[in-house]
Design a protein around this motif. Structure first.
Motif, short mmCIF file in Angstrom:
data_model
loop_
_atom_site.label_atom_id
_atom_site.label_comp_id
_atom_site.label_asym_id
_atom_site.label_seq_id
_atom_site.Cartn_x
_atom_site.Cartn_y
_atom_site.Cartn_z
N PRO A 137 0.97 -1.34 0.08
CA PRO A 137 0.04 -0.11 0.08
C PRO A 137 1.00 1.18 0.06
N LEU A 138 0.66 2.23 -0.83
CA LEU A 138 1.22 3.54 -0.83
C LEU A 138 1.37 4.12 0.56
N SER A 139 0.35 3.88 1.45
CA SER A 139 0.12 4.60 2.79
C SER A 139 1.44 3.99 3.42
N PHE A 140 1.70 2.84 3.16
CA PHE A 140 2.99 2.27 3.80
C PHE A 140 4.13 3.35 3.73
N ALA A 141 4.26 3.64 2.60
CA ALA A 141 5.57 4.35 2.34
C ALA A 141 5.35 6.04 2.59
N PHE A 169 -4.77 8.38 -1.59
CA PHE A 169 -3.95 7.65 -2.43
C PHE A 169 -5.13 6.50 -3.22
N SER A 170 -6.45 6.41 -2.92
CA SER A 170 -7.12 5.35 -3.21
C SER A 170 -7.15 5.20 -4.85
N GLY A 171 -7.42 6.30 -5.36
CA GLY A 171 -7.29 6.25 -7.09
C GLY A 171 -6.16 5.65 -7.36
N ASP A 187 -5.95 1.84 -6.61
CA ASP A 187 -6.81 1.19 -7.32
C ASP A 187 -6.38 0.82 -8.66
N GLU A 188 -5.83 1.84 -9.40
CA GLU A 188 -5.07 1.63 -10.63
C GLU A 188 -3.88 0.50 -10.47
N ILE A 189 -3.22 0.71 -9.61
CA ILE A 189 -2.15 -0.11 -9.36
C ILE A 189 -2.54 -1.51 -9.36
N HIS A 190 -3.63 -1.74 -8.47
CA HIS A 190 -4.41 -3.06 -8.20
C HIS A 190 -4.82 -3.73 -9.52
N GLN A 191 -5.38 -2.85 -10.38
CA GLN A 191 -5.96 -3.20 -11.62
C GLN A 191 -4.81 -3.80 -12.54
N GLN A 192 -3.73 -2.94 -12.64
CA GLN A 192 -2.74 -3.24 -13.66
C GLN A 192 -1.71 -4.70 -13.09
N ALA A 193 -1.73 -4.72 -11.86
CA ALA A 193 -1.08 -5.83 -11.01
C ALA A 193 -1.89 -7.05 -11.53
N THR A 194 -3.17 -6.87 -11.23
CA THR A 194 -3.94 -8.21 -11.35
C THR A 194 -3.88 -8.66 -13.04
N ALA A 195 -3.92 -7.85 -13.76
CA ALA A 195 -3.87 -7.98 -15.25
C ALA A 195 -2.68 -8.47 -15.41
N GLN A 196 -1.38 -8.22 -15.16
CA GLN A 196 0.01 -8.73 -15.26
C GLN A 196 0.00 -10.02 -14.70
N LEU A 197 -0.36 -10.27 -13.41
CA LEU A 197 -0.18 -11.60 -12.80
C LEU A 197 -1.19 -12.49 -13.66
N GLN A 198 -2.18 -12.14 -14.28
CA GLN A 198 -3.21 -13.13 -15.03
C GLN A 198 -2.31 -13.52 -16.28
#
Ligand code: AMP
Length: 144
Positions: free
Chosen positions: A43-47, A56-58, A61-72
């Motif tokens: 989470p960006l909030s950690f840093a 940081f929520s927007g 969310d974008e990081i989450h979507q991109q990471a999910t697509a890459q993992l897939q």
């Protein structure tokens, strides 16, 4: 000795992940083990959370979507089932340990840069996973 039954491969989604997944799969195939893939989003909030008064929520969310697509993409090109793909929010070593225990994993596979000198003192994700793991850990040498 019997082989592994459940292998968890942890990837940071860098190009080096291809090598880590290939090694993990080779071991899993040798013993007909189930293969799981995990990527942990820090989470960006950690840093920045305490220092920058910002929502940081927007971006998160974008990081989450991109990471999910890459993992897939990694999972599909390695025939790893959708329900064995795990995207988790947190600190990598902590979440890898937690998932390993939840899923009854008997081998965790991570990449290792074989650091030395000061970088070694700072530690690495591979070290963090090894320390405190309740199952075997394979560190696949990546980078130089
Ligand atoms: P590092 O020590 O951070 O250079 O990372 C070495 C290895 O740790 C990577 O090749 C992955 O196997 C694992 N790793 C690092 N970051 C993550 C992450 N965010 N999610 C899952 N695994 C990770």
């Amino acid at each position: 000795m019997s082989g592994y039954q459940k292998v968890l491969i942890a990837i940071d989604l860098s190009d080096e992940s291809t090598r880590v997944v290939a090694r993990g799969r080779a071991i899993a195939e040798g013993s007909n083990a189930e293969v799981h893939l995990i990527h942990v989003i820090e989470p960006l909030s950690f840093a920045y959370g305490g220092d920058i008064p910002m929502d940081f929520s927007g971006i998160q969310d974008e990081i989450h979507q991109q990471a999910t697509a890459q993992l897939q993409r990694f999972a599909q090109s390695n025939n790893i089932d959708a329900h064995h793909q795990h995207i988790v929010l947190g600190k990598p070593e902590v979440e890898i340990h937690t998932l390993a225990e939840e899923q009854g994993i008997d081998l965790v596979v991570v990449g290792s840069h074989g650091r030395h000198g000061f970088a070694l003192l700072l530690g690495s994700t591979a070290n963090g996973v090894l320390h405190g793991a309740k199952c075997d850990v394979l560190a696949v040498r990546v980078g130089q």
